[in-house]
Design a protein around this motif. Structure first.
Motif, mmCIF file in Angstrom:
data_model
loop_
_atom_site.group_PDB
_atom_site.id
_atom_site.type_symbol
_atom_site.label_atom_id
_atom_site.label_comp_id
_atom_site.label_asym_id
_atom_site.label_seq_id
_atom_site.Cartn_x
_atom_site.Cartn_y
_atom_site.Cartn_z
ATOM 1 N N PHE A 1 1.303 35.041 -24.431
ATOM 2 C CA PHE A 1 1.299 36.220 -23.583
ATOM 3 C C PHE A 1 1.687 37.497 -24.315
ATOM 4 O O PHE A 1 1.087 38.551 -24.111
ATOM 5 N N PHE A 2 2.686 37.420 -25.163
ATOM 6 C CA PHE A 2 3.132 38.633 -25.839
ATOM 7 C C PHE A 2 2.183 39.026 -26.967
ATOM 8 O O PHE A 2 2.039 40.207 -27.283
ATOM 9 N N GLY A 3 1.526 38.046 -27.567
ATOM 10 C CA GLY A 3 0.504 38.363 -28.553
ATOM 11 C C GLY A 3 -0.650 39.129 -27.925
ATOM 12 O O GLY A 3 -1.197 40.061 -28.523
ATOM 13 N N ILE A 4 -0.999 38.742 -26.698
ATOM 14 C CA ILE A 4 -2.061 39.445 -25.974
ATOM 15 C C ILE A 4 -1.634 40.882 -25.688
ATOM 16 O O ILE A 4 -2.425 41.821 -25.831
ATOM 17 N N SER A 5 -0.378 41.059 -25.272
ATOM 18 C CA SER A 5 0.129 42.399 -24.974
ATOM 19 C C SER A 5 0.032 43.309 -26.191
ATOM 20 O O SER A 5 -0.355 44.473 -26.091
ATOM 21 N N LYS B 1 -5.264 48.085 -29.172
ATOM 22 C CA LYS B 1 -6.695 48.214 -28.886
ATOM 23 C C LYS B 1 -7.529 47.257 -29.739
ATOM 24 O O LYS B 1 -8.641 47.577 -30.169
ATOM 25 N N GLN B 2 -6.976 46.056 -29.964
ATOM 26 C CA GLN B 2 -7.697 45.025 -30.710
ATOM 27 C C GLN B 2 -8.505 44.112 -29.787
ATOM 28 O O GLN B 2 -9.224 43.244 -30.255
ATOM 29 N N LEU B 3 -8.347 44.320 -28.471
ATOM 30 C CA LEU B 3 -9.126 43.563 -27.491
ATOM 31 C C LEU B 3 -9.858 44.538 -26.584
ATOM 32 O O LEU B 3 -9.254 45.469 -26.048
ATOM 33 N N SER B 4 -11.143 44.331 -26.406
ATOM 34 C CA SER B 4 -11.903 45.138 -25.463
ATOM 35 C C SER B 4 -11.684 44.588 -24.058
ATOM 36 O O SER B 4 -11.092 43.520 -23.872
ATOM 37 N N SER C 1 -13.871 43.322 -22.007
ATOM 38 C CA SER C 1 -14.581 42.051 -21.836
ATOM 39 C C SER C 1 -13.860 40.908 -22.547
ATOM 40 O O SER C 1 -13.827 39.778 -22.050
ATOM 41 N N GLN C 2 -13.274 41.184 -23.702
ATOM 42 C CA GLN C 2 -12.533 40.149 -24.434
ATOM 43 C C GLN C 2 -11.228 39.801 -23.731
ATOM 44 O O GLN C 2 -10.735 38.669 -23.847
ATOM 45 N N PHE C 3 -10.670 40.759 -23.006
ATOM 46 C CA PHE C 3 -9.395 40.557 -22.332
ATOM 47 C C PHE C 3 -9.548 39.731 -21.059
ATOM 48 O O PHE C 3 -8.597 39.063 -20.629
ATOM 49 N N GLN C 4 -10.723 39.756 -20.452
ATOM 50 C CA GLN C 4 -10.927 39.097 -19.154
ATOM 51 C C GLN C 4 -10.572 37.612 -19.136
ATOM 52 O O GLN C 4 -9.900 37.157 -18.198
ATOM 53 N N PRO C 5 -10.985 36.790 -20.137
ATOM 54 C CA PRO C 5 -10.599 35.366 -20.093
ATOM 55 C C PRO C 5 -9.093 35.156 -20.093
ATOM 56 O O PRO C 5 -8.583 34.248 -19.430
ATOM 57 N N TYR C 6 -8.371 36.006 -20.826
ATOM 58 C CA TYR C 6 -6.915 35.887 -20.885
ATOM 59 C C TYR C 6 -6.289 36.194 -19.522
ATOM 60 O O TYR C 6 -5.393 35.478 -19.062
ATOM 61 N N ILE C 7 -6.753 37.267 -18.900
ATOM 62 C CA ILE C 7 -6.159 37.672 -17.638
ATOM 63 C C ILE C 7 -6.485 36.673 -16.534
ATOM 64 O O ILE C 7 -5.628 36.348 -15.695
#
Length: 256
Positions: free
Chosen positions: A212-216, A222-225, A227-233
């Protein structure tokens, strides 16, 4: 439920631990920004970013990114919020007094969870604002536009709060299953460490969804767009819904 929210907030505003935690959060923010030393618990630490932050002059934006990387440490401090809002009541079984007063069991859980999220959001916002003010006091430049700085700060704060909320939702399930405050607190402590250790040993790619914190950090950098963020969320939302549903089932089965 509204009355429960009011009661919880009133109790916390009259609790010394609430203010001690706030002071700790502010001091930690000042130390990170002043010393330019960052670090946290995550599966995939952005090594290139860490190296860059340690060698280039810091701006206010650099401070926000450094604080984001360090924000995972705060989850351990926020265990006190977990204890104050819901943990103590369940470990001592004083929640029964609240339930017999007329609030529904689902309303009770919702009120407790909302209170925790609002508390954590306030602490995280102050954490970032203290970092910005520290950077300004040190004479550092903004590093971007003020609009982008505050936009990045708000987005990062919301994401960090959301992911801490996911971990706390799992801890609530453990608390209701075991009635043990220690067990749920230990879970909050070991969860990010366990994910990190298992990831290093197994190299399982799917563990990135619970980093979770790596995603944050990636969002803040701004290393995730989008569309790339959607699977994580969506993965995190699924965990949250499951844990919330389990919490409702478990509390409905508890005897008063």
């Amino acid at each position: 439920m509204i009355n429960q929210l009011r009661a919880d907030f009133y109790r916390q505003t009259h609790t010394l631990g609430h203010y001690l935690l706030l002071i700790l959060v502010i001091l930690f923010s000042i130390v990170v920004v002043y010393s330019k030393q960052v670090g946290g618990v995550m599966v995939s630490a952005p090594v290139d970013v860490l190296e860059r932050l340690s060698t280039v002059p810091w701006t206010l934006l650099s401070g926000i990114r450094g604080l984001t990387i360090s924000s995972s440490v705060l989850m351990y401090a926020f265990i006190s919020i977990f204890v104050m809002v819901i943990g103590y009541e369940f470990s001592q079984q004083t929640y029964k007094n609240t339930l017999v007063s007329g609030i529904s069991r689902s309303g009770f859980i919702i009120a407790k969870f909302v209170t925790m999220l609002l508390d954590i959001f306030m602490q995280i916002v102050i954490f970032f604002l203290a970092g910005i003010l520290t950077g300004m006091a040190l004479g550092r430049s903004v590093g971007t536009s003020w609009a982008n700085l505050f936009g990045t700060t708000l987005l990062t704060a919301l994401i960090v709060v959301f992911f801490i909320g996911v971990v706390f939702s799992m801890a609530i399930v453990i608390l209701m299953l075991t009635g043990s405050l220690i067990g749920s607190a230990v879970f909050i402590i070991i969860f990010p460490l366990l994910v990190s250790i298992i990831s290093m040993i197994s190299k399982w790619d799917w563990l990135k969804f619970v980093d979770f914190f790596g995603i944050s950090v990636k969002i803040s950098l701004k290393q995730l767009s989008v569309s790339q963020f959607q699977p994580y969320i969506w993965f995190s939302v699924a965990i949250l819904i499951i844990c919330f549903g389990l919490s409702l089932i478990l509390i409905r089965r508890k005897e008063l």
